[in-house]
Design an enzyme around this catalytic site. Structure first.
Site, short mmCIF file in Angstrom:
data_model
loop_
_atom_site.label_atom_id
_atom_site.label_comp_id
_atom_site.label_asym_id
_atom_site.label_seq_id
_atom_site.Cartn_x
_atom_site.Cartn_y
_atom_site.Cartn_z
N GLY A 36 17.72 40.18 63.52
CA GLY A 36 17.79 38.73 63.65
C GLY A 36 18.99 38.31 64.48
O GLY A 36 19.92 39.09 64.72
N GLY A 77 20.18 34.81 64.10
CA GLY A 77 20.47 33.46 63.64
C GLY A 77 21.94 33.11 63.57
O GLY A 77 22.30 31.94 63.63
N GLU A 78 22.79 34.10 63.43
CA GLU A 78 24.22 33.81 63.33
C GLU A 78 25.02 34.35 64.50
O GLU A 78 26.21 34.09 64.62
CB GLU A 78 24.76 34.36 62.00
CG GLU A 78 24.09 33.66 60.82
CD GLU A 78 24.64 34.06 59.47
OE1 GLU A 78 25.30 35.10 59.37
OE2 GLU A 78 24.38 33.32 58.50
N PRO A 138 11.12 35.12 71.69
CA PRO A 138 12.25 34.67 72.51
C PRO A 138 12.43 33.15 72.49
O PRO A 138 13.55 32.67 72.63
CB PRO A 138 11.87 35.17 73.92
CG PRO A 138 10.96 36.33 73.67
CD PRO A 138 10.19 35.98 72.42
N GLY A 149 14.13 26.27 60.02
CA GLY A 149 14.27 25.92 61.43
C GLY A 149 14.41 27.15 62.29
O GLY A 149 14.51 27.09 63.51
N THR A 150 14.37 28.30 61.60
CA THR A 150 14.61 29.58 62.23
C THR A 150 13.40 30.11 62.97
O THR A 150 13.55 31.01 63.79
CB THR A 150 15.00 30.57 61.12
OG1 THR A 150 14.19 30.26 59.97
CG2 THR A 150 16.44 30.39 60.73
N ILE A 200 13.41 41.26 70.40
CA ILE A 200 13.42 39.85 70.01
C ILE A 200 11.98 39.48 69.70
O ILE A 200 11.09 39.63 70.53
CB ILE A 200 14.00 38.99 71.15
CG1 ILE A 200 15.43 39.43 71.48
CG2 ILE A 200 13.93 37.51 70.79
CD1 ILE A 200 16.43 39.31 70.34
N GLY A 218 19.72 24.23 56.71
CA GLY A 218 20.45 24.78 55.56
C GLY A 218 21.82 25.28 55.98
O GLY A 218 22.83 24.83 55.48
N GLN A 249 17.76 29.39 68.37
CA GLN A 249 18.71 29.74 67.32
C GLN A 249 20.10 29.99 67.89
O GLN A 249 21.11 29.53 67.37
CB GLN A 249 18.25 31.02 66.61
CG GLN A 249 17.17 30.80 65.60
CD GLN A 249 17.74 30.21 64.34
OE1 GLN A 249 18.47 30.85 63.61
NE2 GLN A 249 17.44 28.97 64.08
#
Lengths: 208, 726
Positions: free
Chosen positions: B684, B686-687, B614, B467-468, B611, B240, B620
């Site tokens: 998180g 993810g970014e 991991p 996919g995270t 985390i 996404g 990610q």
């Protein structure tokens, strides 16, 4: 398409102008008022060891034959233009972008898809290695990566050189550079590339 | 539960399942082709019809004629959807551009029609027979040309601290540079796709969507339905990156096509349509001004950003990368937005922060060079434990620990301070660093957790896994909380019939959705303890048993129990600022003759408290690093200003990194926990991975060659005329 046209406007302007339909319709040999007539054909395939006979619109790609007619949806459609590799399957043991070939061209061929490699309970070594090394994220390119990887190792074993093979007279080795080069037709936008490499390297090591 | 106070001791502290590198529980399905994506629910109805969307051939204007007669007569065609027969299609708050054009066209490849036919081939053939006449209108497509017309959006007022102008004017050392970043495409592997099925006035959509509840509400708004009539299902999503936060034409047109034909309809956007039909990260022009003392202490920081969007669209918030970054008493952040007639600009992975980090982190490297300082030292001099604007402490900021750990692991001491000095074979070799700084937002998130009669556990929430790794971390959370092995937990996601979660976006998903499962599990622990008659507060859950006061019961003795819990974060944020931090290291070579750049090594050292898994968290971050490498070296949506569209609208012409582009990547997480962030004591990531790597690459190119390219991507034609003499 006719070849004797003189374009005094760009092709794009021709196609998007409001009068374009009339112009195109006037070009000999092809009409915008009707699609070329549909023609169906029969094709006999062996898919994952099972013989299948399909009656298909000749325009059906091998990819859509698998996904839409046999409901083998493990093979993915990412671009439908041979640009991403998500649709990679093996035909007679060789990897192929199944979106770039019509199903009716494969009469008598043997097709192996991701479903034919293994199952959750009995996975192929490459499938198990992808899980172990987290060689994916969203999973959409994954069946193509796995089919491509399995066939790619066979190509190296068969002595087929690549763009990065240092010595064309020696047997290619399954080096990191060779694997990455040969897998570059399979895009992973999530970019699990190092993990995919680790998975393939492990399987290759076990084969050697 | 409301998360208001810092998390105290809780069952997640055990870290028997959480925090352990764990293969994804959805892995066997994804690797065997048995995970089912939106377009693949072929069993939901026996008579699925196919939709094929036709995109507008002009960027701006009006449809003057629409001849669908030939298409409707074409073999297999059931109907053709256009604005004339679609009924009213309202725009929800989540969309700027209408999802169906007509009569106005507001961007290129906006959907103007969809053919519904018995087969895909028939629908595609018929779509080519539709004749659309347009009245073209003049549009604006180039940001540089419209820059001076840009204004400050109403929600993006300038932020100022101290007296920026005076401080910058008087600073002994100054950097005043303008960078540009082009528009980027999400280019996720699965095109947007939907199957729509109507049953007795109820609409079910199997749709690739990151945010189930937003999607459901948007579809209801678009079609004028009560939301209770809409169900959205999305168990697997083929990527996404923000491009599937909001519904797109496939969802709305599939629903309308199914309504018109009385048949369930499946639609996928054909790949060449995705780039102009959907959304992109807008291009930016960014001016960075840094004023410093001779020793490197920042006196003034300015970050001005220009971007464009359709009327009513949002600005790209690039200064978000600078505002929390470094201490300086005098600060300016400006966001300006111009109206452009390109396709809709919207969120792409780390919106604002990613393009902002491409410039501030490169400008910091420029300042370090001016000062003759190591760029890590410059960051150390200007590091801050409080947000430079609000003065509130960060819940946790270990930025310099990340740099120290990274420098040691990467061999940073081997970097030449002077650029263009290291040669290895045909390549000039350079190293670069950049900070990763990204907000750690949270959202309300609910989940339903059931103990089944056999002692196994079921987790249900409308959370998505794009996919995270959501499936796995939610399973780990329930396993840890209830003391069962992960194999005994089943996780079901992505269905609007499940409790509403935070969804996947903005790096909020992992923290929020695990906290929602935590809340539900806490309630379930109480229910289980009550069922077997032990004190819930004293109960220990381990090895499939609950024990307290010398008594122990198998979970099966509690019987089947279900609890729905929800976490809200209403009280969080008042006293602290919530961010995640990291440091990116890159080594690369630039061919001395061709200027081709080859990445050699990448390292990210990150810190986000605990985390959860991991294995997937590293993946990610690596994915972000690679997308950042794409932004630095390859990716650019090229505007054709004559026609107002992105010309390179497929995966061959919009170049994303492939296997051969990406070197060895290493990701390290610092140990530690952040009890202020969430009950899970972590955030998180993810970014985080995409904030900084592009600048680290740009800085490494400078270190290798002495050439500073300020117009991304850094391609060989921009380097070649200025390459060092060989």
């Amino acid at each position: 398409m006719p070849t004797n046209l003189t374009f005094d406007v760009s092709r794009r302007e021709l196609l998007i102008g409001s009068a374009s339909a009339a112009l195109i319709a006037g070009l000999g040999g092809w009409s915008a008022d009707a699609a070329p007539p549909q023609r169906d054909g029969s094709v006999r395939l062996t898919v994952n060891g099972e013989e299948r006979t399909l009656e298909l619109d000749n325009r059906t790609s091998l990819l859509d034959a698998l996904r839409e007619h046999m409901h083998l949806t493990g093979t993915k459609k990412g671009c439908d233009h041979g640009q991403c590799g998500a649709c990679t399957v093996m035909v007679n043991g060789e990897r192929i972008n199944s979106c770039l070939t019509l199903a009716v061209m494969h009469d008598g061929d043997e097709v192996t898809t991701i479903e034919g490699l293994g199952t959750p309970d009995d996975p192929h070594a490459m499938q198990a290695a992808f899980v172990k090394h987290d060689g994916y994220q969203c999973g959409y390119c994954t069946p193509g990566q796995i089919c491509s990887a399995v066939a790619m190792l066979d190509e190296i074993e068969a002595g087929m050189p690549s763009h990065v093979t240092p010595d064309l007279t020696a047997r290619p080795q399954a080096s990191e550079a060779e694997i990455k080069e040969r897998m570059s037709g399979n895009i992973c936008r999530c970019a699990a590339y190092p993990n995919i490499l680790a998975a393939i390297t492990e399987v290759e090591g076990a084969r050697a | 539960m409301q998360f208001q106070k810092p998390a105290g001791p809780n069952p997640t502290d055990r870290q028997r399942v959480l925090g352990k590198p764990t293969p994804r529980i959805d892995g066997p399905a994804k690797t065997t082709g048995t995970a089912t994506y939106a377009y693949e629910f072929n069993d939901v109805a026996p008579n699925l019809a196919y939709g094929y969307i036709l995109g507008a051939g002009v960027a701006k204007g009006r449809i003057t004629s629409m001849d669908v007669a030939a298409a409707k007569k074409s073999a297999g065609v059931l109907d053709v959807v256009t604005y004339k027969n679609a009924g009213e299609v309202k725009n929800s708050d989540f969309n700027t551009a209408p999802l169906l054009a007509g009569p106005d066209v507001t961007h290129y490849h906006q959907a103007v029609a969809m053919v519904v036919a018995e087969t895909f081939e028939q629908a595609r053939a018929a779509a080519s027979l539709i004749k659309v006449g347009y009245q073209k209108a003049d549009g604006a497509y180039e940001l540089a040309e419209r820059k001076d017309s840009a204004s400050v959006p109403k929600d993006d007022a300038d932020t100022r601290t101290g007296d920026y102008e005076t401080a910058f004017a008087n600073a002994p050392v100054k950097v005043d540079v303008t960078y540009t970043t082009p528009a980027h495409a999400h280019a996720m592997m699965e095109p947007h796709a939907t199957i729509a099925l109507w049953e007795d006035g109820n609409l079910t959509l199997w749709s690739a969507n990151q945010m189930i509840e937003w999607g459901k509400q948007s579809v209801a708004t678009a079609l004028g339905l009560d939301p209770s009539k809409v169900r959205m299902i999305s168990p697997y999503i083929g990527g996404g990156f923000g491009g599937k936060l909001f519904i797109r034409a496939d969802a709305v047109l599939a629903a309308i096509g199914a309504r018109l034909t009385g048949r369930p309809v499946k639609v996928a956007l054909q790949r060449p349509l995705v780039f102009n039909n959907t959304v992109h990260r807008p291009a930016t022009i960014q001016r960075i001004t840094l004023g410093a003392g001779e020793e490197g202490k920042l006196l003034a920081i300015g970050h001005e950003n220009w971007s464009g969007n359709l009327e009513g669209g949002d600005a790209e918030q690039s200064p978000a990368a600078t505002r929390p970054s470094y201490a300086a008493a005098n600060r300016l952040a400006v966001t300006k937005l111009a109206v452009l007639d390109l396709p809709e600009g919207n969120a792409m992975r780390a919106p604002g922060d990613a393009p902002g980090s491409m410039t501030i982190e490169a400008a910091m490297d420029e300042l370090a060079h001016e000062l003759g300082l190591d760029p890590i030292e410059l960051r150390a001099i200007n590091d801050t434990q409080v947000h430079p604007e609000s003065g509130k402490p960060f819940s946790r900021r270990k930025l310099m620990d990340c740099y120290r750990e990274g420098a040691s692991r990467f061999g940073w001491s081997k970097r030449s301070m002077e650029p263009g000095k290291v040669r290895d074979g045909d390549e000039w070799v350079g190293m670069g660093v950049a900070s990763a700084i990204r907000g750690a937002p949270v959202m309300t998130s609910a989940a339903r957790v059931s103990l089944r009669g056999d002692g196994s556990v079921l987790v249900e929430t409308d959370m998505t896994d794009i996919g995270t790794g959501s499936y796995t971390i939610l399973g780990q959370t329930a396993a840890e909380m209830l003391g069962v092995p992960l194999e005994r937990v089943e996780v079901r996601l992505g269905d609007s019939n499940f409790p509403v979660s935070a969804g996947s976006g903005g790096q909020w998903g992992a923290t929020s959705s695990t906290s929602g499962v935590y809340a539900a599990c806490n309630q379930l622990r109480t229910a289980i303890a009550n069922a077997v008659g032990v004190d819930a507060n004293a109960a220990t859950f381990a090895d499939g048993r609950v024990s307290a006061g010398g008594e122990a019961f198998d979970l099966t003795e509690a019987g089947a129990l279900t609890e729905t819990g929800e976490v809200t974060f209403g009280g969080r944020g008042d006293e602290h600022e919530y961010f995640t931090f990291g440091a990116h290291f890159v080594e690369l070579g630039v061919n001395a003759y061709t200027a081709e750049i080859r990445l050699r090594r990448m390292l990210a050292v990150c810190d986000a408290g605990r985390i959860f898994n991991p294995t997937s968290a590293k993946n990610q971050v690596m994915g972000g690093m690679t997308m950042g490498a794409g932004a630095a070296l390859l990716e650019e949506l090229v505007v054709d200003p004559r026609y107002g569209f992105f010309a390179n609208h497929d995966l061959a012409q919009y170049e994303v990194p492939v296997h051969a582009d990406i070197p060895q990547q290493e990701v390290i997480f610092l140990d530690g926990e952040d009890p202020l962030a969430s009950p899970m004591k972590g955030s998180g990531v993810g970014e985080l991975g995409i904030c900084g790597p592009s600048a680290a690459i740009a800085n490494a190119v400078f270190n290798a060659t002495g050439i500073r390219v300020r117009d991304y991507p850094i391609t060989m034609e921009k380097l070649l005329p200025r390459m060092p003499t060989v």
